[in-house]
Design a protein around this motif. Structure first.
Motif, short mmCIF file in Angstrom:
data_model
loop_
_atom_site.label_atom_id
_atom_site.label_comp_id
_atom_site.label_asym_id
_atom_site.label_seq_id
_atom_site.Cartn_x
_atom_site.Cartn_y
_atom_site.Cartn_z
N MET A 69 1.05 -1.23 -0.02
CA MET A 69 -0.04 0.02 -0.15
C MET A 69 1.09 1.34 0.00
O MET A 69 0.80 2.26 -0.56
N ALA A 70 2.18 1.34 0.71
CA ALA A 70 2.87 2.60 0.75
C ALA A 70 3.50 2.44 -0.92
O ALA A 70 3.73 3.76 -1.00
N ARG A 71 3.82 1.51 -1.44
CA ARG A 71 4.52 1.71 -2.52
C ARG A 71 3.26 2.14 -3.64
O ARG A 71 3.55 3.16 -4.56
N ALA A 72 2.29 1.77 -3.48
CA ALA A 72 1.07 2.38 -4.36
C ALA A 72 0.92 3.73 -4.29
O ALA A 72 0.68 4.40 -5.10
N ALA A 74 3.06 5.88 -3.19
CA ALA A 74 4.21 6.65 -3.78
C ALA A 74 3.95 6.53 -5.12
O ALA A 74 4.32 7.82 -5.40
N GLU A 75 3.51 5.73 -5.68
CA GLU A 75 3.29 5.55 -7.33
C GLU A 75 2.39 6.69 -7.72
O GLU A 75 2.27 7.54 -8.68
N GLN A 76 1.22 6.65 -7.01
CA GLN A 76 -0.01 7.34 -7.44
C GLN A 76 -0.01 8.77 -6.70
O GLN A 76 -0.90 9.58 -6.92
N GLY A 77 0.80 8.96 -5.81
CA GLY A 77 0.70 10.18 -4.82
C GLY A 77 -0.44 10.50 -4.15
O GLY A 77 -1.00 11.42 -3.97
N ASN A 202 6.87 14.01 -1.31
CA ASN A 202 7.79 13.62 -2.38
C ASN A 202 8.26 12.11 -2.22
O ASN A 202 7.58 11.63 -1.16
N ASP A 203 8.84 11.79 -3.17
CA ASP A 203 9.29 10.27 -3.19
C ASP A 203 10.12 9.94 -1.85
O ASP A 203 9.74 8.80 -1.39
N TYR A 209 7.82 5.42 4.45
CA TYR A 209 6.72 4.67 4.80
C TYR A 209 6.93 2.82 4.42
O TYR A 209 6.52 2.30 5.30
N VAL A 210 7.33 2.94 3.24
CA VAL A 210 7.94 1.76 2.60
C VAL A 210 8.74 1.12 3.50
O VAL A 210 8.77 -0.09 3.96
N ARG A 211 9.94 1.87 3.96
CA ARG A 211 10.87 1.07 4.97
C ARG A 211 10.34 1.00 6.35
O ARG A 211 10.73 -0.05 6.95
N TYR A 212 9.24 1.97 6.92
CA TYR A 212 8.75 1.53 8.09
C TYR A 212 8.25 0.21 8.20
O TYR A 212 8.48 -0.74 8.97
#
Length: 325
Positions: A69-72, A74-77, A202-203, A209-212
Motif C-alpha cells: 500500500m505504501a508503494r502504491a 508513492a506511485e499514485q501520490g 515527495n518520493d 513509509y515503505v521502509r517503516y
C-alpha cells in the motif's frame, strides 16, 4: 496391592507409588475436600487461547500488505492509501484484543480450579497456594515466574509425573518471548511511526513509509512464531490436564445403581441364627351383640343349693321303681 490412582504395583520398601507419588491405600480423591469440574471450562479456555493465537497473525503480518500500500501510494501520490493502511492495521488488532481478554479471564478461572483440585489428590505437593493461581497473573514482576510455577504444580500432580513436563517449559519460554517481545516491538514501531511525515509530498517521504513497514516485518515474524508455539503448547497442556483431572474425579464418584441389574432396594434378610418368622394370627371377627346367649333366669324362692334348676339334668332313677313291681 495396587495404587488406586494409577494402578501400579506397590513396592515392598516404598510406601508411596513410584509413578504418581500417591500413598498406597489412599483413594484417588480425598473425601470431604471441594473439587471443581474442569473439562468444560478447559475446553472453553483452550478455544479462546487458540482464537487469540490465530487472530494475532493478521495484525502481525500486516507489514506485508502495508509495504504494498505504501508503494502504491508513492506511485499514485495518494496520501489516503497511507491513512487507509493505518486504519486497517488498527481494525485488525481489535478482534485479537477481544479474544486475548476473553482467554485471560477463562485461563485464570481454569488455573484456579485446577489448582484447587490437586489439594484433594493424595500425594500432591503444591508449592504455592490457590490464591497465587489468580494473583500470579496480575501482580507485576511476579507474573514472570509465578504462573509457570503454579501450572507446573498442576501438571505434575494431574499427569502423574515426578518431574515437570517439558511442555510446561516450552509454553512458558515461548510466552515470555512473545509477551516481552511484543511490548518492545510495539514501542519501537510507535517511535519510528511518529517520526514519519504526516502528509508526505515527495518520493523520499513516501519511501520512508515503505521502509517503516519493511523494518517492522522482521520483528513481527519472530513474534508470530513465538505466539504459535506458546498458543499451541498451552492448548495441548490445558486439554491434557483437564482430561486427567476429570478422569480422576470420576473414579472417586461411586457408580449408581450398584450393579447393572439393580431395580430397587432388596428385602431385608433375617440373620442365620434367627428361626423362621411365625405367621401372624388371623384376625378374629367380632361377635355381634344379638348372638350373645341370654343370661340364666334367677332360681325360685326357697330352693336350696341342692335343688335342681330348670337347666339342670333330672336325677337318675333309683331302686324300687315300677319295673319289677
Amino acid at each position: 496391592m495396587h495404587c488406586q490412582t494409577c494402578g501400579d504395583v506397590a513396592s515392598p520398601v516404598d510406601p508411596d507409588c513410584q509413578r504418581c507419588g500417591t500413598p498406597f491405600g489412599q483413594p484417588p480423591v480425598l473425601p470431604g475436600l471441594p473439587t471443581y469440574p474442569v473439562r468444560g471450562l478447559g475446553t472453553a479456555a483452550a478455544v479462546a487461547v487458540g482464537a487469540a493465537t490465530v487472530l494475532y497473525l493478521p495484525g502481525a503480518l500486516f507489514p506485508l500488505v502495508g509495504t504494498r500500500m505504501a508503494r502504491a501510494a508513492a506511485e499514485q501520490g495518494d496520501r489516503d492509501l497511507l491513512m487507509g493502511a493505518a486504519v486497517a492495521e488498527l481494525l485488525l488488532g481489535l478482534p485479537y484484543l477481544l479474544a486475548l481478554l476473553t482467554a485471560a479471564v477463562l485461563v485464570i478461572i481454569w488455573t484456579w480450579r485446577a489448582r484447587k483440585n490437586i489439594d484433594a489428590f493424595p500425594g500432591a505437593l503444591p508449592s504455592l497456594g490457590p490464591g497465587w493461581a489468580i494473583a500470579g497473573w496480575l501482580v507485576p514482576f511476579a507474573n514472570f515466574v509465578v504462573p509457570a510455577r503454579v501450572v507446573a504444580n498442576i501438571a505434575r500432580d494431574s499427569l502423574l509425573r515426578r518431574t515437570t513436563p517439558a511442555l510446561v517449559g516450552v509454553w512458558w519460554a515461548a510466552w515470555l518471548v512473545f509477551s516481552v517481545g511484543d511490548r518492545l516491538v510495539s514501542r519501537g514501531d510507535d517511535k519510528r511511526y511518529s517520526r514519519l511525515t504526516e502528509w508526505p509530498q515527495n518520493d523520499v517521504e513516501y519511501d520512508s513509509y515503505v521502509r517503516y513497514y519493511q523494518d517492522a516485518l522482521g520483528g513481527r515474524l519472530l513474534l508470530s512464531v513465538a505466539c504459535l508455539v506458546a498458543g499451541i503448547s498451552f492448548v495441548v497442556l490445558i486439554r491434557r490436564v483437564s482430561a486427567a483431572q476429570q478422569d480422576r474425579l470420576a473414579r472417586a464418584v461411586p457408580a449408581w445403581p450398584g450393579h447393572p441389574g439393580w431395580t430397587g432396594p432388596a428385602a431385608p434378610v433375617a440373620p442365620a441364627s434367627v428361626g423362621p418368622v411365625p405367621a401372624a394370627p388371623a384376625p378374629v371377627a367380632p361377635v355381634p351383640a344379638a348372638s350373645a346367649p341370654d343370661p340364666a333366669p334367677p332360681a325360685p324362692a326357697g330352693a336350696g343349693p341342692d335343688a335342681p334348676s330348670v337347666t339342670s339334668p333330672p336325677p337318675p332313677p333309683g331302686p324300687g321303681g315300677t319295673i319289677g313291681a
